[in-house]
Design an enzyme around this catalytic site. Structure first.
Site, short mmCIF file in Angstrom:
data_model
loop_
_atom_site.label_atom_id
_atom_site.label_comp_id
_atom_site.label_asym_id
_atom_site.label_seq_id
_atom_site.Cartn_x
_atom_site.Cartn_y
_atom_site.Cartn_z
N ASP A 79 37.68 33.45 39.23
CA ASP A 79 36.86 33.53 38.02
C ASP A 79 37.24 34.65 37.06
OD1 ASP A 79 35.86 35.39 39.98
OD2 ASP A 79 34.03 35.59 38.79
N SER A 98 35.52 46.08 47.36
CA SER A 98 35.60 47.53 47.19
C SER A 98 34.33 48.25 47.63
CB SER A 98 35.92 47.89 45.74
OG SER A 98 34.81 47.62 44.90
N ASP A 140 38.90 32.77 45.41
CA ASP A 140 38.16 34.03 45.32
C ASP A 140 36.77 33.73 45.88
OD1 ASP A 140 37.40 36.68 44.24
OD2 ASP A 140 36.22 35.48 42.84
N ARG A 141 36.10 34.75 46.40
CA ARG A 141 34.77 34.50 46.99
C ARG A 141 33.66 34.62 45.94
NH1 ARG A 141 31.80 38.45 51.23
NH2 ARG A 141 30.97 39.22 49.26
N ASP A 142 33.45 35.82 45.43
CA ASP A 142 32.31 36.11 44.56
C ASP A 142 32.56 35.61 43.14
OD1 ASP A 142 31.07 37.47 46.72
OD2 ASP A 142 32.25 39.25 46.25
#
Length: 171
Positions: free
Chosen positions: A125, A56, A11-13
């Protein structure tokens, strides 16, 4: 998993970089602790790496594709080139197949890498990352942050306190 997977999808963020909601500014990108060591360690072992990220803000009209691409470019400046990027631009209410917790991003990444989801691990996360991995037939490791809900931690089969430890969990 008895050996390292063929691919690890991040995942990035909140996983690779600090979560700055709806960030379109590359100057605001900062790495999460252990991100560089983890990605380098995987690549040194020949493990393919990718990013699967819900964005999004695009569907909400808060970000452009160019802004998301600029942030992703900054991530690669800091961490090196990823083998695949899969991004869901849709608003959560669009009901797309790609938005995590649905499996679309994970399946698309596995297809792009030509790897079996069963030989893939997703590191994220929040519970949506874990759920997307499982829906695609991949394994998952949850690396909680203050944003992670207690019930997401409780139901995750594998939890690590940080990215470096997440690699140890993969063995």
């Amino acid at each position: 998993m008895d050996q390292y997977p063929e691919a690890v999808l991040f995942d990035r963020d909140g996983t690779l970089i600090r979560d700055v909601p709806y960030n379109g500014d590359p100057a605001r990108v900062s790495l999460m602790p252990g991100a560089l060591e983890s990605v380098r360690g995987l690549r040194a072992r020949g493990v393919r790496t990718g990013v699967v990220s819900n964005q999004s803000g695009i569907g909400r009209g808060m970000l452009s594709w160019a802004e998301v691409s600029a942030v992703n470019g900054r991530v690669e400046e800091l961490l090196g080139r990823f083998d695949t990027w899969q991004v869901c631009p849709h608003h959560p209410e669009e009901g797309c197949a790609c938005r995590k917790p649905r499996p679309g991003l994970v399946l698309a990444a596995c297809a792009a890498l030509d790897v079996d989801p069963a030989r893939t691990v997703v590191i994220g996360d929040i519970g949506a990352d874990v759920d997307a991995a499982h829906a695609a037939g991949a394994e998952a490791v949850l690396v909680p942050t203050p944003r992670t809900l207690r019930e997401e931690v409780d139901r995750a089969p594998r939890v690590a306190p940080d990215l470096v430890t997440a690699l140890a969990v993969l063995r």
